[in-house]
Design an enzyme around this catalytic site. Sequence first.
Site, mmCIF file in Angstrom:
data_model
loop_
_atom_site.group_PDB
_atom_site.id
_atom_site.type_symbol
_atom_site.label_atom_id
_atom_site.label_comp_id
_atom_site.label_asym_id
_atom_site.label_seq_id
_atom_site.Cartn_x
_atom_site.Cartn_y
_atom_site.Cartn_z
ATOM 1 N N GLY A 162 -24.005 3.212 2.661
ATOM 2 C CA GLY A 162 -23.024 3.793 1.733
ATOM 3 C C GLY A 162 -23.308 3.388 0.303
ATOM 4 N N VAL A 163 -23.552 4.387 -0.558
ATOM 5 C CA VAL A 163 -23.831 4.089 -1.974
ATOM 6 C C VAL A 163 -22.875 4.888 -2.870
ATOM 7 C CG1 VAL A 163 -26.196 3.266 -1.725
ATOM 8 C CG2 VAL A 163 -25.795 5.725 -1.937
ATOM 9 N N GLY A 164 -21.588 4.815 -2.516
ATOM 10 C CA GLY A 164 -20.538 5.426 -3.341
ATOM 11 C C GLY A 164 -20.193 4.495 -4.493
ATOM 12 N N ASN A 165 -18.903 4.440 -4.843
ATOM 13 C CA ASN A 165 -18.470 3.635 -5.997
ATOM 14 C C ASN A 165 -18.940 2.185 -5.918
ATOM 15 O OD1 ASN A 165 -17.031 5.648 -7.360
ATOM 16 N ND2 ASN A 165 -15.363 5.453 -5.892
ATOM 17 N N VAL A 166 -18.786 1.576 -4.756
ATOM 18 C CA VAL A 166 -19.152 0.166 -4.608
ATOM 19 C C VAL A 166 -20.646 0.032 -4.301
ATOM 20 C CG1 VAL A 166 -18.761 -1.940 -3.272
ATOM 21 C CG2 VAL A 166 -16.835 -0.427 -3.790
ATOM 22 N N LYS A 208 0.864 -1.182 0.000
ATOM 23 C CA LYS A 208 0.000 0.000 0.000
ATOM 24 C C LYS A 208 0.897 1.227 0.000
ATOM 25 C CE LYS A 208 -4.506 0.706 0.306
ATOM 26 N NZ LYS A 208 -5.597 -0.076 -0.268
HETATM 27 P P1 NAD Z 1 -16.784 5.994 -1.815
HETATM 28 O O1 NAD Z 1 -16.080 7.075 -1.105
HETATM 29 O O2 NAD Z 1 -17.076 6.115 -3.271
HETATM 30 O O3 NAD Z 1 -18.182 5.690 -1.100
HETATM 31 C C1 NAD Z 1 -18.363 5.701 0.278
HETATM 32 C C2 NAD Z 1 -19.744 6.307 0.535
HETATM 33 O O4 NAD Z 1 -20.023 6.181 1.922
HETATM 34 C C3 NAD Z 1 -19.832 7.786 0.180
HETATM 35 O O5 NAD Z 1 -20.915 8.002 -0.710
HETATM 36 C C4 NAD Z 1 -20.041 8.467 1.536
HETATM 37 O O6 NAD Z 1 -20.881 9.608 1.444
HETATM 38 C C5 NAD Z 1 -20.691 7.368 2.326
HETATM 39 N N1 NAD Z 1 -20.597 7.490 3.775
HETATM 40 C C6 NAD Z 1 -19.572 8.017 4.498
HETATM 41 N N2 NAD Z 1 -19.886 7.954 5.803
HETATM 42 C C7 NAD Z 1 -21.098 7.359 5.901
HETATM 43 C C8 NAD Z 1 -21.941 7.008 6.983
HETATM 44 N N3 NAD Z 1 -21.603 7.249 8.243
HETATM 45 N N4 NAD Z 1 -23.122 6.412 6.720
HETATM 46 C C9 NAD Z 1 -23.491 6.178 5.441
HETATM 47 N N5 NAD Z 1 -22.737 6.502 4.383
HETATM 48 C C10 NAD Z 1 -21.551 7.079 4.608
HETATM 49 O O7 NAD Z 1 -15.929 4.671 -1.528
HETATM 50 P P2 NAD Z 1 -16.017 3.277 -2.288
HETATM 51 O O8 NAD Z 1 -14.954 3.211 -3.329
HETATM 52 O O9 NAD Z 1 -17.433 2.965 -2.641
HETATM 53 O O10 NAD Z 1 -15.531 2.306 -1.123
HETATM 54 C C11 NAD Z 1 -16.403 1.985 -0.057
HETATM 55 C C12 NAD Z 1 -15.687 1.061 0.922
HETATM 56 O O11 NAD Z 1 -15.265 -0.110 0.238
HETATM 57 C C13 NAD Z 1 -14.405 1.652 1.536
HETATM 58 O O12 NAD Z 1 -14.258 1.117 2.833
HETATM 59 C C14 NAD Z 1 -13.315 1.113 0.631
HETATM 60 O O13 NAD Z 1 -12.074 1.065 1.287
HETATM 61 C C15 NAD Z 1 -13.853 -0.268 0.352
HETATM 62 N N6 NAD Z 1 -13.338 -0.870 -0.880
HETATM 63 C C16 NAD Z 1 -13.579 -0.286 -2.097
HETATM 64 C C17 NAD Z 1 -13.122 -0.891 -3.257
HETATM 65 C C18 NAD Z 1 -13.415 -0.307 -4.607
HETATM 66 O O14 NAD Z 1 -13.282 -1.035 -5.603
HETATM 67 N N7 NAD Z 1 -13.847 0.939 -4.711
HETATM 68 C C19 NAD Z 1 -12.405 -2.091 -3.174
HETATM 69 C C20 NAD Z 1 -12.185 -2.670 -1.930
HETATM 70 C C21 NAD Z 1 -12.656 -2.043 -0.787
#
Ligand code: NAD
Length: 346
Positions: free
Chosen positions: A176-180, A79
């Site tokens: 959480g409805v971000g990227n994943v 990392k």
């Molecule tokens: P992201 O930042 O796109 O999405 C996270 C979402 O969570 C955001 O929309 C944010 O507003 C929301 N959030 C923050 N605090 C919150 C709360 N208290 N309650 C509800 N929602 C809240 O991130 P991502 O890329 O979707 O990743 C999400 C998680 O998955 C992280 O822990 C990341 O490390 C893990 N992850 C992601 C990937 C990937 O491919 N993107 C791969 C492995 C692990």
Amino acid sequence: MFQHHPSFARHKLVTARHDEASGLSAIIAVHDDSRGPAIGGCRISPYATPDAALNDVLRLSRGMTYKTAIADIPYGGGKAVIIADPRTDKTRALLEAMGDFVESLDGAYITSFDSGSTLDDVRTIGTRTRFSAGTLPEAGDASQSTAEGVFVCMRAAAELALGRPTLEGCRVAVQGVGNVGRRLVRLLADAGAHIQLADANENLARAVAAETGASLCGVDDVHRIDADIFSPNALGAVLNERSIPELKAKVVVGGANNQLATPADDLRLRAAGITYCPDFLANAGGIVNLHYQRSTWSPARLGDHIEGLAGTFREIFETAAKSGAGMGSVANAIAEDRIRAAGGQR
Ligand code: NAD
């Protein structure tokens, strides 16, 4: 000096670079390379202290060793962190200097995106190093594979723990409805699940709910609503001494990293009769995607590999049921066996 750090966990290499001209201040950690070169994203965050950055990179690189092993891809765990505010400090010169730093390790560490860094940033880093991953145009966004991995593990968990052969009609609470999370919600909606979702970004939550027919719930309540499955896709440490007794769902499967606040929470979930899919298995789809981007790109082989995560879930579920151990500790043991089989010392 790093050896005495509480998160050191016998890292293979920890190295830092400060570059006055670009403002780069970064640390790269290689935890284990017995199964192959270390791979893991580059996090950009305005850490309050250098020690906070060091702690994060050590913890995250160790997690990558377990993730690459459980996903059975020929990589080790690494990392990088850049100490900078991604909203204000991310210049082309800084990213190029990071590329030079990665290149200086001659392939011992392969970088990609993480929180605070985008695919565009990885492209810029990749102008200075051969050792970046995730930007193959035909592969799209690896977050789609992460969501698919969460989905197949969830389907297996519903079958084994809830006796439901499909997710149709299953009530799923998504945090959480971000990227994943938003990609997962689309898959769940297509499968006929009843979804309630929450996101700290209310506009985003409303938009995803409107697109998929999901209902909204409060960010403070999403883990404790009456649901069959809870899916954390936002924060770490959401499964803890306080939240576990509040969970009504009997299954937890989500994409967030480091969901357990402490190792004791693994057994706490088991004692509460809750089936927990270890996070580093549930969210391994993205790193599997990077593996195929770096070898021979094949959507069919990627799809099969992601489906295989459900098989690993089954193995963990059955072993945990027989032994009474927590799902997390069974998954750790499988990963450690694979690392030892490759000559590593975990
Ligand atoms: P992201 O930042 O796109 O999405 C996270 C979402 O969570 C955001 O929309 C944010 O507003 C929301 N959030 C923050 N605090 C919150 C709360 N208290 N309650 C509800 N929602 C809240 O991130 P991502 O890329 O979707 O990743 C999400 C998680 O998955 C992280 O822990 C990341 O490390 C893990 N992850 C992601 C990937 C990937 O491919 N993107 C791969 C492995 C692990």
